[in-house]
Design an enzyme around this catalytic site. Structure first.
Site, PDB file in Angstrom:
ATOM      1  N   GLU A 100       5.782 -19.659   1.440  1.00  0.00           N
ATOM      2  CA  GLU A 100       4.515 -18.989   1.086  1.00  0.00           C
ATOM      3  C   GLU A 100       4.058 -17.950   1.878  1.00  0.00           C
ATOM      4  O   GLU A 100       3.846 -18.207   3.423  1.00  0.00           O
ATOM      5  CB  GLU A 100       4.159 -18.977   0.046  1.00  0.00           C
ATOM      6  CG  GLU A 100       4.486 -19.998  -1.360  1.00  0.00           C
ATOM      7  CD  GLU A 100       6.066 -19.314  -1.161  1.00  0.00           C
ATOM      8  OE1 GLU A 100       4.919 -17.780  -2.345  1.00  0.00           O
ATOM      9  OE2 GLU A 100       7.002 -19.493  -1.746  1.00  0.00           O
ATOM     10  N   LYS A 158       6.779 -24.703  -9.451  1.00  0.00           N
ATOM     11  CA  LYS A 158       8.421 -24.589  -9.996  1.00  0.00           C
ATOM     12  C   LYS A 158       8.670 -25.772 -11.615  1.00  0.00           C
ATOM     13  O   LYS A 158       9.525 -25.184 -12.336  1.00  0.00           O
ATOM     14  CB  LYS A 158       8.986 -24.864  -8.615  1.00  0.00           C
ATOM     15  CG  LYS A 158       9.122 -23.615  -7.744  1.00  0.00           C
ATOM     16  CD  LYS A 158       9.646 -24.500  -6.261  1.00  0.00           C
ATOM     17  CE  LYS A 158      10.068 -23.531  -5.587  1.00  0.00           C
ATOM     18  NZ  LYS A 158       9.947 -23.447  -3.740  1.00  0.00           N
ATOM     19  N   LYS A 177       0.718  -1.494  -0.206  1.00  0.00           N
ATOM     20  CA  LYS A 177       0.051  -0.384   0.030  1.00  0.00           C
ATOM     21  C   LYS A 177       0.801   1.438   0.105  1.00  0.00           C
ATOM     22  O   LYS A 177       0.478   1.841  -0.653  1.00  0.00           O
ATOM     23  CB  LYS A 177      -0.386   0.044   1.595  1.00  0.00           C
ATOM     24  CG  LYS A 177      -2.399  -1.220   1.266  1.00  0.00           C
ATOM     25  CD  LYS A 177      -2.743  -1.078   2.461  1.00  0.00           C
ATOM     26  CE  LYS A 177      -3.558  -2.172   2.355  1.00  0.00           C
ATOM     27  NZ  LYS A 177      -3.011  -3.776   2.859  1.00  0.00           N
TER      28      LYS A 177
HETATM   29  N1  NDP Z   1      10.953 -16.806   1.463  1.00  0.00           N
HETATM   30  C1  NDP Z   1      11.411 -17.694   0.994  1.00  0.00           C
HETATM   31  O1  NDP Z   1      12.326 -18.872   0.607  1.00  0.00           O
HETATM   32  C2  NDP Z   1      11.390 -17.635  -1.217  1.00  0.00           C
HETATM   33  C3  NDP Z   1      10.471 -16.828  -1.102  1.00  0.00           C
HETATM   34  N2  NDP Z   1       9.962 -16.431  -2.972  1.00  0.00           N
HETATM   35  C4  NDP Z   1       9.146 -15.689  -2.859  1.00  0.00           C
HETATM   36  O2  NDP Z   1       9.804 -14.258  -2.800  1.00  0.00           O
HETATM   37  C5  NDP Z   1       8.365 -13.419  -2.924  1.00  0.00           C
HETATM   38  C6  NDP Z   1       8.390 -12.819  -1.231  1.00  0.00           C
HETATM   39  O3  NDP Z   1       8.841 -13.899  -0.415  1.00  0.00           O
HETATM   40  P1  NDP Z   1       8.595 -13.321   1.200  1.00  0.00           P
HETATM   41  O4  NDP Z   1       8.777 -11.962   1.505  1.00  0.00           O
HETATM   42  O5  NDP Z   1       9.042 -14.836   2.083  1.00  0.00           O
HETATM   43  O6  NDP Z   1       6.962 -13.026   1.544  1.00  0.00           O
HETATM   44  P2  NDP Z   1       6.084 -11.298   2.504  1.00  0.00           P
HETATM   45  O7  NDP Z   1       5.008 -12.025   2.798  1.00  0.00           O
HETATM   46  O8  NDP Z   1       7.208 -11.836   3.566  1.00  0.00           O
HETATM   47  O9  NDP Z   1       6.397 -10.048   2.276  1.00  0.00           O
HETATM   48  C7  NDP Z   1       5.564  -9.924   1.160  1.00  0.00           C
HETATM   49  C8  NDP Z   1       5.991  -8.631   0.690  1.00  0.00           C
HETATM   50  O10 NDP Z   1       5.307  -8.415  -0.366  1.00  0.00           O
HETATM   51  C9  NDP Z   1       4.606  -6.798  -0.397  1.00  0.00           C
HETATM   52  N3  NDP Z   1       3.523  -7.364  -1.271  1.00  0.00           N
HETATM   53  C10 NDP Z   1       2.429  -7.662  -1.581  1.00  0.00           C
HETATM   54  N4  NDP Z   1       1.598  -7.589  -2.078  1.00  0.00           N
HETATM   55  C11 NDP Z   1       1.992  -6.803  -3.068  1.00  0.00           C
HETATM   56  C12 NDP Z   1       1.668  -5.666  -3.989  1.00  0.00           C
HETATM   57  N5  NDP Z   1      -0.013  -6.272  -4.579  1.00  0.00           N
HETATM   58  N6  NDP Z   1       2.563  -4.851  -4.072  1.00  0.00           N
HETATM   59  C13 NDP Z   1       3.494  -4.925  -4.369  1.00  0.00           C
HETATM   60  N7  NDP Z   1       4.419  -5.112  -3.116  1.00  0.00           N
HETATM   61  C14 NDP Z   1       2.609  -6.552  -2.357  1.00  0.00           C
HETATM   62  C15 NDP Z   1       4.246  -7.220   1.330  1.00  0.00           C
HETATM   63  O11 NDP Z   1       3.492  -5.912   1.972  1.00  0.00           O
HETATM   64  P3  NDP Z   1       2.280  -5.836   2.515  1.00  0.00           P
HETATM   65  O12 NDP Z   1       3.025  -5.887   4.073  1.00  0.00           O
HETATM   66  O13 NDP Z   1       1.430  -4.950   2.574  1.00  0.00           O
HETATM   67  O14 NDP Z   1       1.503  -6.728   2.388  1.00  0.00           O
HETATM   68  C16 NDP Z   1       5.004  -7.954   1.635  1.00  0.00           C
HETATM   69  O15 NDP Z   1       6.180  -6.846   2.056  1.00  0.00           O
HETATM   70  C17 NDP Z   1       7.709 -14.607  -2.620  1.00  0.00           C
HETATM   71  O16 NDP Z   1       6.779 -14.231  -4.333  1.00  0.00           O
HETATM   72  C18 NDP Z   1       7.999 -15.692  -2.993  1.00  0.00           C
HETATM   73  O17 NDP Z   1       7.383 -17.099  -3.370  1.00  0.00           O
HETATM   74  C19 NDP Z   1      11.709 -16.836  -3.381  1.00  0.00           C
HETATM   75  C20 NDP Z   1      11.820 -18.825  -3.180  1.00  0.00           C
HETATM   76  C21 NDP Z   1      12.469 -18.520  -1.922  1.00  0.00           C
HETATM   77  N1  LIG Z   2       7.516 -21.201  -0.422  1.00  0.00           N
HETATM   78  C1  LIG Z   2       8.171 -21.750  -0.704  1.00  0.00           C
HETATM   79  C2  LIG Z   2       9.986 -21.108  -1.172  1.00  0.00           C
HETATM   80  C3  LIG Z   2      10.721 -20.847  -2.285  1.00  0.00           C
HETATM   81  O1  LIG Z   2      10.512 -21.033  -3.444  1.00  0.00           O
HETATM   82  C4  LIG Z   2       9.381 -22.745  -0.744  1.00  0.00           C
HETATM   83  O2  LIG Z   2       8.971 -23.744   0.544  1.00  0.00           O
HETATM   84  O3  LIG Z   2      10.472 -23.750  -1.601  1.00  0.00           O
END
Ligand code: NDP
Ligand SMILES: N[C@@H](CC=O)C(=O)O
Length: 360
Positions: free
Chosen positions: A209, A224, A49
């Protein structure tokens, strides 16, 4: 005048991965400058937001600054800011898991942004969207890197692409593709702790996630597999992946994520039953298999022998067994942490550096 190359990254999503990326970039600044004459600046960070702008690049105080000075935004405001300040070499980082956010990719590309994404959604919508995105990239001469979509920081996509482009025949890719499900079943198979407790640990570690049902339903692993299939030029759709979901129907669909989290203990009994049925030498593993020859994609929970490579996995490790013509019957294997904020942010960081090598 400095000879440094200046790259500007706009970070969408400052949760586990996005915030760790900010820390990693800030910590690496002097080294990048010294060794590569590269300066990476972060003029904008956002959550879903709010956005915080600083044309000179955000500082270590970014969290406090974000709380104090961020303001509601639309994607047009971000594009307008970058244009008004004449900021060049701009990369949009998608560190969200948002389905809505990927609709911004094409407008961003049309307005001069390259894209680096951890979010798997853009690569797993319809094949028409996948193609339209690539057409737009070609038209505007922009790059889209997404190594972290599969195996977090592990070099899976680049390896598969290089093999494919060099004419290697890839027959099958099989393994444990999910770091969170790996952690969950490794811990659950070995210890006495309840399934809901292990799931909550995985979530606290930032492995799942944002909605853990994306992992438990098999959707994340299916994405994936689909991404890898498309790298191999298979025009496959998500609906073609055969998925075994681990989420009971009553906790899917109509329940929201808070309701699911409140009722997560309901998973304990069914998983306890599956665990009790195991013999001493067996463990549970959630696996994916892409059979390139038959063009089938399947994700499911299996019972595996403890001694096998998949049965021996520890922690949040993923394993990718890649069967190809040249490697014969024995696959070559890529294994290591398949999830986690540090490895994923590092994967995004290395995509940023890779992309910056092609910019002036
Ligand atoms: N964690 C992992 O090990 C891995 C993660 N990933 C990918 O990385 C991505 C992020 O994961 P992670 O950091 O764990 O997730 P989090 O839930 O910790 O963070 C997500 C962030 O995205 C923001 N967000 C959500 N919707 C929007 C939008 N429409 N516009 C802008 N910002 C937005 C959220 O904001 P708000 O707080 O306002 O909702 C929050 O800041 C995911 O797609 C995940 O699949 C890929 C590989 C490994
Ligand atoms: N939720 C995912 C994060 C990376 O893509 C996983 O568990 O592998």
């Amino acid at each position: 005048m400095s000879n440094s190359k200046h790259i500007h990254v706009v970070i969408f999503g400052i949760g586990n991965v996005g915030s760790t990326l900010i820390q990693q970039i800030n910590m690496a600044q002097s080294n990048l400058q010294l060794k590569h004459q590269l300066q990476i600046e972060i003029p904008i960070i956002t959550n879903s937001k709010l956005a915080f702008y600083n044309e000179n690049g955000i500082e270590n105080s970014w969290l406090i600054d974000f709380e104090k000075f961020s303001e509601p935004y639309k994607i047009e405001d971000i594009i307008q800011f970058i244009k008004a300040k004449k900021i060049k070499n701009v990369i949009a980082i998608d560190a969200t898991a948002s389905v809505d956010f990927v609709q911004n990719y094409v407008p961003l590309i049309e307005n001069g942004f390259h894209i680096v994404s951890a979010n798997k959604v853009a690569n797993t919508l319809s094949y028409d969207f996948y193609e339209a995105l690539r057409q737009s990239l070609r038209k505007h001469n922009k790059s889209f890197l997404y190594e972290t979509n599969v195996g977090a920081g592990l070099p899976i996509i680049e390896t598969i692409k290089n093999l494919y482009n060099s004419g290697e025949h890839i027959a099958k890719i099989r393994g444990v593709f999910s770091g969170s499900l790996s952690y969950i079943f490794n811990e659950y198979s070995e210890s006495d702790v309840s399934f809901s407790k292990v799931l909550s640990q995985a979530s606290k570690l930032g492995l799942t996630e944002p909605d853990a049902r994306e992992d438990l339903s098999g959707n994340d692993v299916a994405r994936k597999l689909l991404i890898l299939a498309r790298e191999l030029n298979l025009k496959t759709e998500f609906q073609q992946v055969k998925i075994e979901s681990l989420v009971p129907k009553k906790l899917n669909g109509k329940t929201n994520v808070q309701q699911f989290n409140a009722r997560v203990k309901e998973l304990d009994l069914p998983f306890q039953k599956r665990k009790t049925a195991l013999s001493k030498n067996q463990v549970l593993r959630y696996v994916g298999e892409l059979d390139v020859v038959r063009q089938t994609l399947e994700v499911k929970l299996i019972t595996e022998q403890k001694q096998s490579p998949i049965g021996q996995l520890k922690g949040a490790d993923s394993i990718f067994e890649i069967f190809t013509e040249s490697y014969g019957e024995k696959p070559f294997v890529i294994q290591g942490a398949g999830a986690g904020k540090a490895v994923t942010a590092r994967g995004l960081f290395s995509d940023i550096v890779k992309l910056s090598n092609s910019l002036n």
